[in-house]
Design an enzyme around this catalytic site. Structure first.
Site, short mmCIF file in Angstrom:
data_model
loop_
_atom_site.label_atom_id
_atom_site.label_comp_id
_atom_site.label_asym_id
_atom_site.label_seq_id
_atom_site.Cartn_x
_atom_site.Cartn_y
_atom_site.Cartn_z
N SER A 147 2.68 14.57 -16.56
CA SER A 147 1.92 13.85 -18.13
C SER A 147 0.69 12.75 -18.25
O SER A 147 0.55 12.75 -19.03
CB SER A 147 2.13 14.63 -19.64
OG SER A 147 3.26 15.42 -19.43
N HIS B 79 9.24 15.64 -4.14
CA HIS B 79 8.68 16.17 -5.77
C HIS B 79 9.94 16.15 -6.26
O HIS B 79 11.38 17.03 -5.67
CB HIS B 79 8.22 16.76 -5.61
CG HIS B 79 6.65 16.95 -7.07
ND1 HIS B 79 7.27 17.63 -7.94
CD2 HIS B 79 6.05 16.37 -7.48
CE1 HIS B 79 6.88 17.90 -8.97
NE2 HIS B 79 5.84 16.72 -8.74
N ASN C 263 -1.95 16.93 -7.94
CA ASN C 263 -0.25 18.13 -7.14
C ASN C 263 -1.23 19.40 -7.78
O ASN C 263 -0.51 19.40 -9.43
CB ASN C 263 0.27 17.75 -7.39
CG ASN C 263 1.53 18.53 -7.28
OD1 ASN C 263 1.11 19.22 -6.47
ND2 ASN C 263 2.84 17.72 -7.30
N GLY D 266 5.17 17.98 -17.20
CA GLY D 266 4.78 18.78 -17.08
C GLY D 266 4.94 19.50 -19.10
O GLY D 266 5.00 20.48 -19.24
N LYS E 273 0.38 21.84 -7.53
CA LYS E 273 1.44 22.92 -7.15
C LYS E 273 1.54 23.85 -7.14
O LYS E 273 0.38 24.31 -5.69
CB LYS E 273 2.58 22.83 -8.44
CG LYS E 273 2.57 20.88 -8.77
CD LYS E 273 3.41 21.22 -10.04
CE LYS E 273 3.68 19.12 -10.39
NZ LYS E 273 4.57 19.27 -11.70
N GLU F 83 8.02 9.35 -10.91
CA GLU F 83 7.74 10.50 -12.17
C GLU F 83 8.95 11.11 -12.68
O GLU F 83 10.26 11.47 -12.24
CB GLU F 83 7.06 12.08 -11.25
CG GLU F 83 5.95 11.86 -9.98
CD GLU F 83 5.44 13.08 -10.07
OE1 GLU F 83 4.04 12.89 -10.13
OE2 GLU F 83 6.17 14.01 -10.13
N GLU G 127 10.44 19.10 -7.81
CA GLU G 127 10.53 20.18 -8.23
C GLU G 127 10.69 20.76 -6.58
O GLU G 127 12.02 22.03 -6.72
CB GLU G 127 8.92 20.82 -8.70
CG GLU G 127 8.93 20.97 -9.51
CD GLU G 127 7.67 20.77 -9.85
OE1 GLU G 127 6.23 21.11 -9.04
OE2 GLU G 127 7.23 20.30 -11.53
P1 13P Z 1 2.17 16.91 -14.78
O1 13P Z 1 0.89 16.06 -15.00
O2 13P Z 1 1.99 18.66 -15.52
O3 13P Z 1 3.50 16.47 -15.78
O4 13P Z 1 3.12 17.04 -13.09
C1 13P Z 1 2.69 16.28 -12.86
C2 13P Z 1 3.70 15.59 -11.90
O5 13P Z 1 3.99 16.78 -11.26
C3 13P Z 1 2.75 15.47 -10.32
O6 13P Z 1 3.73 16.04 -9.42
#
Ligand code: 13P
Length: 246
Positions: free
Chosen positions: A203, A88, A10, A164, A12, A158, A90
């Site tokens: 992560s 997601h 992903n 992140g 983003k 997640e 976010e």
């Molecule tokens: P990270 O791997 O950067 O922690 O992000 C995970 C994520 O949100 C994937 O959708």
């Protein structure tokens, strides 16, 4: 039943046409794992010309009409998408997406032949308050009322505090939540539950992917930061394939 692991990147709101072109030249697909990439929507067509599976990062719950800025499932299908991430954290946080809206997006995806990747996960405060299972159950509830949609979906766990941050859920903590998700599915339909792919995200890196993917209810990874570089993404794909082979 053996489930082929899925490793989904992903991106983003990262990457440009040039970095995607370089990535696509370097990424490798391996036997024993499916690799998928979710770049920003404007680059989906570019990514669709690669051998990877392709996913959108979001999809509208609506079929069309007055929804400025949104993309319908049919449009994403036209451009070559296989998957659409829905819910997601976010999007839940910055776009106030409710559990019901996320399930409606999943239904819209399935209606056009896209596989929704249905994201769930708790915040740190919810984990510390002992509410993990309650939160996950609430997030899944509207999906579990839609048998055809849940049967087609992939679920991604997640934990918000692991995204992140460099903090990963331990493989045993993640496994516990994944097993809970499968149990929630099984309460509706045992056969669908047995075939469900449940991805872990938060992560995921080359050095922890193998241990996570080796857990019995972890069927792949949803990778953010480490998917931006083809070298680390390749290593995660290889780790997922190797873990499913043992
Ligand atoms: P990270 O791997 O950067 O922690 O992000 C995970 C994520 O949100 C994937 O959708």
């Amino acid at each position: 039943m053996a489930i082929t692991p899925l490793v989904m990147g992903n991106w983003k709101m990262n990457g440009r046409a040039q970095s995607l072109a370089e990535f696509l030249q370097t990424v490798v697909t391996v036997e024993g794992a499916e690799a998928a990439l979710c770049p920003p929507a404007v680059y989906l067509a570019q990514a669709a010309s690669s051998g990877l599976s392709i996913g959108a990062q979001d999809v509208s719950a609506e079929k069309g009409g007055a929804r400025t800025g949104e993309l319908s499932a049919a449009m994403l299908k036209d451009i070559g998408c296989d998957y659409a991430i829905v819910g997601h954290s976010e999007r839940r946080e910055y776009h106030a997406e409710s559990n019901e809206l996320v399930a409606a997006k999943a239904a819209a995806a399935v209606a056009e032949g896209l596989v929704p990747v249905f994201c769930v996960g708790e915040t740190l405060a919810q984990r510390e308050a002992g509410q993990v299972e309650q939160v996950i159950a609430e997030q899944l509830a509207p999906l579990l009322k839609l048998p055809q949609v849940m049967a087609a979906a992939v679920v991604a766990y997640e934990p918000v505090w692991a995204i992140g941050t460099g903090k990963t859920a331990s493989s045993s903590d993640a496994q516990q939540v994944h097993a809970f998700i499968r149990t929630q599915y099984a309460a509706v339909d045992a056969k669908i539950a047995a075939a469900l792919r449940i991805l872990y995200g938060g992560s995921v890196k080359p050095d922890n992917a193998m241990e996570l993917c080796a857990m019995p209810d972890i069927n792949g990874a949803l990778v953010g930061g480490a998917s931006l570089e083809a070298a680390s993404f390749n290593q995660i794909i290889q780790a997922a394939a190797a873990s499913s082979a043992v």
